[in-house]
Design an enzyme around this catalytic site. Structure first.
Site, mmCIF file in Angstrom:
data_model
loop_
_atom_site.group_PDB
_atom_site.id
_atom_site.type_symbol
_atom_site.label_atom_id
_atom_site.label_comp_id
_atom_site.label_asym_id
_atom_site.label_seq_id
_atom_site.Cartn_x
_atom_site.Cartn_y
_atom_site.Cartn_z
ATOM 1 N N ASN A 1 89.750 -26.063 10.637
ATOM 2 C CA ASN A 1 88.606 -26.453 9.810
ATOM 3 C C ASN A 1 87.833 -25.177 9.470
ATOM 4 O O ASN A 1 87.122 -24.638 10.307
ATOM 5 C CB ASN A 1 87.728 -27.435 10.611
ATOM 6 C CG ASN A 1 86.445 -27.798 9.876
ATOM 7 O OD1 ASN A 1 86.284 -27.484 8.692
ATOM 8 N ND2 ASN A 1 85.526 -28.441 10.582
ATOM 9 N N LYS B 1 85.422 -24.797 7.516
ATOM 10 C CA LYS B 1 83.993 -25.045 7.205
ATOM 11 C C LYS B 1 83.614 -24.284 5.926
ATOM 12 O O LYS B 1 84.461 -24.137 5.048
ATOM 13 C CB LYS B 1 83.123 -24.671 8.411
ATOM 14 C CG LYS B 1 83.624 -25.361 9.687
ATOM 15 C CD LYS B 1 82.679 -25.305 10.835
ATOM 16 C CE LYS B 1 83.295 -26.054 12.014
ATOM 17 N NZ LYS B 1 82.427 -26.130 13.172
ATOM 18 N N HIS C 1 82.828 -35.598 10.310
ATOM 19 C CA HIS C 1 82.610 -34.422 11.174
ATOM 20 C C HIS C 1 81.132 -34.401 11.576
ATOM 21 O O HIS C 1 80.257 -34.747 10.778
ATOM 22 C CB HIS C 1 82.987 -33.141 10.418
ATOM 23 C CG HIS C 1 82.954 -31.938 11.306
ATOM 24 N ND1 HIS C 1 81.791 -31.292 11.635
ATOM 25 C CD2 HIS C 1 83.942 -31.303 11.980
ATOM 26 C CE1 HIS C 1 82.065 -30.296 12.464
ATOM 27 N NE2 HIS C 1 83.371 -30.285 12.696
ATOM 28 N N GLU D 1 78.985 -32.173 11.782
ATOM 29 C CA GLU D 1 78.083 -31.416 10.900
ATOM 30 C C GLU D 1 77.726 -32.247 9.669
ATOM 31 O O GLU D 1 76.597 -32.202 9.180
ATOM 32 C CB GLU D 1 78.725 -30.071 10.517
ATOM 33 C CG GLU D 1 78.667 -29.096 11.692
ATOM 34 C CD GLU D 1 79.779 -28.061 11.726
ATOM 35 O OE1 GLU D 1 80.463 -27.858 10.700
ATOM 36 O OE2 GLU D 1 79.974 -27.460 12.804
ATOM 37 N N GLU E 1 85.495 -34.842 19.289
ATOM 38 C CA GLU E 1 84.795 -33.560 19.313
ATOM 39 C C GLU E 1 83.418 -33.747 19.940
ATOM 40 O O GLU E 1 82.476 -34.190 19.266
ATOM 41 C CB GLU E 1 84.601 -33.041 17.887
ATOM 42 C CG GLU E 1 85.880 -32.749 17.161
ATOM 43 C CD GLU E 1 85.668 -31.695 16.074
ATOM 44 O OE1 GLU E 1 86.239 -30.619 16.203
ATOM 45 O OE2 GLU E 1 84.907 -31.955 15.132
ATOM 46 N N GLY F 1 81.321 -24.964 18.209
ATOM 47 C CA GLY F 1 80.738 -23.677 17.832
ATOM 48 C C GLY F 1 79.860 -23.064 18.908
ATOM 49 O O GLY F 1 79.126 -22.112 18.660
ATOM 50 N N SER G 1 85.337 -25.601 20.299
ATOM 51 C CA SER G 1 85.607 -24.297 20.933
ATOM 52 C C SER G 1 87.025 -24.159 21.486
ATOM 53 O O SER G 1 87.227 -23.563 22.547
ATOM 54 C CB SER G 1 84.556 -24.001 22.022
ATOM 55 O OG SER G 1 83.263 -23.943 21.460
HETATM 56 P P1 PGA Z 1 84.739 -24.843 16.780
HETATM 57 O O1 PGA Z 1 84.588 -26.022 15.701
HETATM 58 O O2 PGA Z 1 86.202 -24.721 17.094
HETATM 59 O O3 PGA Z 1 84.205 -23.624 16.079
HETATM 60 O O4 PGA Z 1 83.939 -25.247 17.979
HETATM 61 C C1 PGA Z 1 85.323 -27.202 15.827
HETATM 62 C C2 PGA Z 1 84.966 -28.154 14.712
HETATM 63 O O5 PGA Z 1 83.813 -28.180 14.274
HETATM 64 O O6 PGA Z 1 85.831 -28.897 14.204
#
Ligand code: PGA
Length: 260
Positions: A12, A14, A102, A104, A174, A180, A220
């Site tokens: 992803n 982003k 997601h 976010e 998740e 993140g 992560s």
């Molecule tokens: P990350 O993000 O691996 O940077 O923690 C995962 C995600 O948001 O799908």
């Protein structure tokens, strides 16, 4: 029990990488990943909208066997929705997988379970596969509500979605506190929740469909923790944010089997 689920490892990106940078990363990744890797694992790249056409062209011209993915779409096929992109537009570009819900999008853009539900139906109708993202906040986990939250997200997002349209469905667990942040759920906690996701799905549909459901872990994921997470019995892949922006790191995650 069919334990033959093919792992799906999804990057992803982003809101990162313009279309020139996208070409570079896709090419670097294609050199870093071997034939054995793509024989063992499905790989999808969820790129920004402005990169979709470019990445499609590179994948098809160079015959790179990665699936093209998107991070979002609207649930209508067309209309007065300024700034939005429809599922049919993505399908026309050979997008295979679309992220839905997601955290976010839920937290920053007000995407709720009802919208996720409409999006899932629209993505399936456009012959693409949704990847439904679910997960709890740290407060919810500390309050012992993690399973309840995840259950209600799955139930609400799949309301009225028919079993026969759910072949090859993907749910990404998740935990929001792990995204993140560099904090990862322990492999045991991630396994427990992914098994819970499968149980909820089995209850909503049936065990056969639940056996074929692919449950990803996200939050992560990096080369150092990929093998431990991805070898858990109910974890069938990973949704990778930060580490998917680095070809060497993402390739190492894809090659988690070699670290076993
Ligand atoms: P990350 O993000 O691996 O940077 O923690 C995962 C995600 O948001 O799908």
């Amino acid at each position: 029990m069919t334990e033959q689920r093919r792992p799906l490892i999804s990057g992803n990106w982003k809101m990162n990488l313009n279309h020139f940078e996208a070409i570079k990363l896709v090419q670097e990744l294609s050199y870093a990943v071997s034939r054995d890797d793509v024989d063992a694992v499905d790989i999808s790249l969820h790129v920004p909208f402005t990169d979709v056409r470019t990445v499609q062209t590179v994948l098809e011209a160079d015959k790179i066997p990665f699936f093209l993915g998107a991070q979002h779409c609207h649930f209508e096929a067309s209309g007065a929705f300024t700034g939005e992109i429809s599922p049919t537009m993505l399908a026309k570009l050979n997008v295979a997988y679309v992220l839905v819900g997601h955290s976010e999008r839920r937290q920053l853009f007000g995407e709720d379970d009802e919208m996720c539900n409409a999006k899932i139906k629209a993505i399936i109708a456009a012959e693409m596969k949704p990847i439904l993202c679910v997960g709890e906040t740290l407060e919810e986990r500390d309050a012992g509500e993690a399973e309840t939250i995840v259950t209600s997200q799955i139930e609400a997002c799949l309301q009225g979605v028919k079993a026969e349209t759910l072949e090859g469905f993907v749910i990404a667990y998740e935990p929001i506190w792990a995204i993140g942040t560099g904090k990862t759920a322990t492999a045991a906690d991630a396994q427990d929740m992914c098994a819970h996701v499968r149980r909820v799905f089995a209850k909503l549909y049936n065990t056969e469909l639940a056996d074929s459901l692919r449950v990803q872990y996200g939050g992560s994921v990096k080369p150092a923790n990929a093998a431990e997470l991805l070898t858990q019995p109910d974890i069938d892949g990973a949704l990778v944010g930060g580490a998917s922006l680095d070809a060497a790191h993402f390739a190492k995650i894809i090659q988690y089997r070699l670290a076993e």
